[in-house]
Design a protein around this motif. Structure first.
Motif, short mmCIF file in Angstrom:
data_model
loop_
_atom_site.label_atom_id
_atom_site.label_comp_id
_atom_site.label_asym_id
_atom_site.label_seq_id
_atom_site.Cartn_x
_atom_site.Cartn_y
_atom_site.Cartn_z
N UNK A 28 59.00 35.42 18.38
CA UNK A 28 59.94 35.80 17.32
C UNK A 28 60.48 37.20 17.54
N UNK A 29 61.78 37.37 17.33
CA UNK A 29 62.40 38.68 17.51
C UNK A 29 61.81 39.70 16.56
N UNK A 30 61.24 39.22 15.44
CA UNK A 30 60.64 40.13 14.46
C UNK A 30 59.48 40.93 15.06
N UNK A 31 58.78 40.32 16.03
CA UNK A 31 57.66 41.03 16.68
C UNK A 31 58.17 42.27 17.40
N UNK A 32 59.26 42.12 18.14
CA UNK A 32 59.82 43.25 18.88
C UNK A 32 60.43 44.29 17.94
N UNK A 33 61.06 43.82 16.87
CA UNK A 33 61.62 44.75 15.89
C UNK A 33 60.51 45.55 15.22
N UNK A 34 59.40 44.90 14.93
CA UNK A 34 58.27 45.60 14.31
C UNK A 34 57.70 46.66 15.25
N UNK A 35 57.61 46.34 16.55
CA UNK A 35 57.08 47.31 17.51
C UNK A 35 58.00 48.51 17.66
N UNK A 36 59.30 48.28 17.60
CA UNK A 36 60.25 49.40 17.61
C UNK A 36 60.04 50.25 16.36
N UNK A 37 59.84 49.58 15.21
CA UNK A 37 59.59 50.32 13.96
C UNK A 37 58.30 51.12 14.03
N UNK A 38 57.28 50.55 14.68
CA UNK A 38 56.01 51.28 14.85
C UNK A 38 56.26 52.58 15.62
N UNK A 39 57.01 52.48 16.71
CA UNK A 39 57.34 53.69 17.49
C UNK A 39 58.13 54.68 16.63
N UNK A 40 59.03 54.15 15.79
CA UNK A 40 59.80 55.01 14.89
C UNK A 40 58.88 55.70 13.88
N UNK A 41 57.96 54.93 13.30
CA UNK A 41 57.02 55.51 12.33
C UNK A 41 56.16 56.59 12.98
N UNK A 42 55.63 56.27 14.18
CA UNK A 42 54.76 57.24 14.85
C UNK A 42 55.54 58.46 15.33
N UNK A 43 56.80 58.27 15.71
CA UNK A 43 57.64 59.42 16.01
C UNK A 43 57.90 60.24 14.76
N UNK A 44 58.04 59.56 13.62
CA UNK A 44 58.27 60.25 12.35
C UNK A 44 57.08 61.05 11.86
N UNK A 45 55.87 60.72 12.35
CA UNK A 45 54.70 61.49 11.91
C UNK A 45 54.79 62.95 12.33
N UNK A 46 55.52 63.23 13.40
CA UNK A 46 55.67 64.62 13.84
C UNK A 46 56.56 65.40 12.88
N UNK A 47 57.57 64.76 12.34
CA UNK A 47 58.43 65.43 11.36
C UNK A 47 57.67 65.61 10.05
#
Length: 300
Positions: free
Chosen positions: A6-25
């Motif tokens: 499911x494409x949702x799996x890949x979208x969620x993993x991109x969101x995970x990277x976004x969330x973890x990148x956001x932890x620095x801000x």
């Protein structure tokens, strides 16, 4: 194969990277206003509440630990929760969020080297090549492109923020190794929940001592929102979605998405905090990511 996932799996993993990148801000915002142990304790108080609810809903609660598992989960909490977050916030107080995100991308490299030294895991020629590229990229980021400065005067490039960030990488490496070798018989949810509870206990002990330093007038909505973001998105949702990816497409392909974390970290720091994106950060960051991908590439 991608077409059967499911494409949702890949979208969620991109969101995970976004969330973890956001932890620095979020970490940068919190670290400049709140004492570090109080900030980190707030993060994991939020995270533990949601992790306990998750463990109850998905697994019917937490299992009883053996003595070995008690020691192991305490080690995880002490390294990956307590020490990592103290070093993480201390670094973000002293250096830009974007540069910090690039340092954290070295964690897989340091882990690979540690496994080779401690557990005699063999590293092939390609992996050593990847490690060399990653460290060269990190040197470019560290020196802002002036590699000669390291030899001439390392103190001009290696400040306390960089030292704290390297300590954070070391803490996370220890956490990763402990999690791989010491947690037999525990699910990822149970292991993470117990580690977070141990970490919260240690952080709370320090937070009590820092209470006289807390200026409640600095608890703005931005600071409180950042703490909630760190707890829910940076910890709980990121963890759940990441392991959904591991289950759906395997650990090797899921780990590739970690290379997006420094990209999002640098981009968000420029967008939200107005931090400059130096050419040395771009070149060095690309080299680090390339080195990590080569090192983590599975053997054929």
């Amino acid at each position: 194969m991608m077409n059967s996932t499911p494409i949702s799996v890949y979208l969620k993993l991109v969101c995970v990277a976004l969330f973890w990148g956001g932890t620095f801000i979020a970490g940068r915002i919190v670290s400049t206003e709140v004492p570090h142990m109080i900030a980190a304790a707030g993060r994991f108080l939020v995270a533990c509440v949601f992790l306990l609810l998750l463990a109850w809903k998905v697994e019917g609660g937490l299992p009883k630990l053996t003595r070995q598992q008690v020691h192991a989960t305490f080690g995880l909490g002490a390294t990956g929760i307590f020490l990592y977050n103290l070093c993480f916030l201390a670094a973000l107080q002293r250096m830009p969020a974007g540069r910090s995100a690039l340092f954290v991308s070295l964690s897989p490299i340091v882990t690979a080297l540690s496994m080779a030294v401690l557990f005699r895991e063999r590293l092939g020629l390609s992996k050593w090549f990847g490690i060399a590229i990653a460290f060269f990229g990190a040197a470019i980021v560290l020196t802002r492109g002036d590699l000669y400065q390291v030899v001439h005067d390392i103190s001009a490039t290696m400040g306390s923020g960089e030292l704290f960030m390297l300590a954070a990488v070391g803490s996370w490496t220890t956490y990763t190794i402990l999690g791989k070798h010491a947690l037999q018989g525990l699910s990822p949810i149970a292991a993470t929940t117990y580690a977070s509870l141990w970490g919260l206990l240690l952080l709370s002990m320090g937070a009590v001592m820092q209470l006289p330093q807390l200026d409640t007038s600095k608890l703005s909505w931005q600071v409180l929102t950042s703490i909630v973001f760190l707890g829910i998105f940076g910890t709980v949702i990121g963890f759940v979605w990441y392991y959904e990816g591991v289950k759906a497409i395997g650990p090797a392909r899921t780990a590739v998405f970690n290379n997006l974390v420094p990209v999002f970290g640098v981009g968000l720091s420029a967008l939200m905090l107005g931090e400059p994106i130096l050419i040395s950060m771009v070149i060095g960051g690309l080299l680090v990511i390339t080195g990590v991908m080569i090192t983590n590439r599975p053997r054929q």
